[in-house]
Design a protein around this motif. Structure first.
Motif, PDB file in Angstrom:
ATOM      1  N   ALA A  53      38.226  40.191  43.045  1.00  0.00           N
ATOM      2  CA  ALA A  53      38.193  39.268  41.908  1.00  0.00           C
ATOM      3  C   ALA A  53      37.678  37.895  42.323  1.00  0.00           C
ATOM      4  N   SER A  54      38.085  37.424  43.491  1.00  0.00           N
ATOM      5  CA  SER A  54      37.700  36.077  43.919  1.00  0.00           C
ATOM      6  C   SER A  54      36.206  35.953  44.197  1.00  0.00           C
ATOM      7  N   THR A  56      33.839  37.776  42.688  1.00  0.00           N
ATOM      8  CA  THR A  56      33.007  38.200  41.554  1.00  0.00           C
ATOM      9  C   THR A  56      33.256  37.434  40.267  1.00  0.00           C
ATOM     10  N   ILE A  57      34.389  36.765  40.119  1.00  0.00           N
ATOM     11  CA  ILE A  57      34.712  36.176  38.817  1.00  0.00           C
ATOM     12  C   ILE A  57      33.758  35.046  38.449  1.00  0.00           C
ATOM     13  N   VAL A 155      39.569  45.282  38.549  1.00  0.00           N
ATOM     14  CA  VAL A 155      38.775  44.062  38.401  1.00  0.00           C
ATOM     15  C   VAL A 155      37.654  44.279  37.392  1.00  0.00           C
ATOM     16  N   LEU A 159      37.269  41.802  34.261  1.00  0.00           N
ATOM     17  CA  LEU A 159      36.056  40.991  34.195  1.00  0.00           C
ATOM     18  C   LEU A 159      35.174  41.392  33.025  1.00  0.00           C
ATOM     19  N   LEU A 162      36.097  39.232  30.191  1.00  0.00           N
ATOM     20  CA  LEU A 162      35.615  37.856  30.391  1.00  0.00           C
ATOM     21  C   LEU A 162      34.112  37.758  30.148  1.00  0.00           C
TER      22      LEU A 162
END
Length: 266
Positions: A53-54, A56-57, A155, A159, A162
């Motif tokens: 997540a860190s 790719t977000i 994730v 994502l 989002l």
């Protein structure tokens, strides 16, 4: 002699491809099976989830803006030529939610998280850590691969929401500001054409794409060739193979969805 060897390699290529495909499917089936075995590696899953997540977000949020803008501008230009400006919002939003969003997320996960997973497993393989785990009776699939694949899938689902929101807002801004569309027309066409299954298929794609990205990265990490250089080659191969599988799978899922779910109003 060289020509004979080249001919033999070409003749053996289809057999090697089928063997690799079978091993990949076998690893996927074993991963699904070991997901329900206990004990579940919760700590490993949380660490891998946070890592994927860190990395790719932020790229996902930034990439979704130009994607939504390009789709909105292209669709808006075509609808203006056809005299159907009132359908710009619905067409662009459906394109973002159904197609662009899950693909963007999966490509970023494969390029950032998947490559790291492949490199990590590949380095463990050439250091014979995985062989040592098997000697001690520990399954590398259950201990290492299952948490990583579940992390990429989780994730991808989060994502995807989002990216969908950011892409839709970006398309709305560019359509209303740059193409002088009306906000009411944009929103009304979206509510007219969109339906809840469109969101369902987007999330289903995200789950499947996340699984593909994780399992391909794990498979190539388990089968490096030639030491550290082989690990680097495996990382490149995992990304390329994942991209190809994602686009093929997207075509299949889209075709099935259009056949099984009728458009709204039909």
């Amino acid at each position: 002699m060289t020509a004979v060897r080249t001919r033999d390699r070409i003749a053996q290529a289809p057999v090697a491809a089928l063997r690799e495909s079978g091993q990949l499917f076998a690893l996927g089936a074993q991963t699904v099976r070991d997901t329900f075995r206990r004990p579940f590696q919760l700590r490993e899953f949380v660490e891998q989830f946070w890592f994927v997540a860190s990395v790719t977000i932020l790229p996902a949020a930034l990439v979704s803006i130009p994607f939504g803008a390009v789709i909105a501008l292209q669709v808006g230009s075509l609808t203006q030529q056809l005299g159907a400006q009132s359908f710009t919002g619905g067409a662009s939003v459906l394109a973002v939610i159904q197609q662009a969003s899950p693909l963007i997320v999966a490509l970023l996960i494969a390029g950032a998280g998947g490559s790291a997973i492949c490199a990590d497993l590949g380095s463990r393989k050439i250091r014979e850590e995985l062989d040592a785990m098997e000697v001690m009776g520990i399954s590398p699939v259950q201990r290492l691969i299952v948490p990583r694949v579940l992390a990429t899938m989780s994730v991808a689902v989060l994502l995807n929401g989002l990216v969908s929101v950011v892409g839709v807002l970006g398309g709305y801004y560019f359509n209303v500001v740059m193409q002088h569309g009306t906000p009411g027309s944009y929103l009304s066409s979206f509510s007219t054409l969109a339906q809840l299954p469109d969101l369902y298929i987007s999330e289903i794609k995200a789950v499947i794409f996340g699984f593909i990205a994780g399992i391909v990265a794990a498979y190539r990490g388990l089968h490096p060739r030639g030491g550290p250089k082989g690990v680097g080659d495996a990382v490149n191969q995992s990304v390329v193979i994942t991209f190809l599988l994602l686009f093929v799978t997207n075509v299949v899922l889209t075709a099935l969805y259009l056949q099984l779910v009728p458009p709204k109003g039909v």
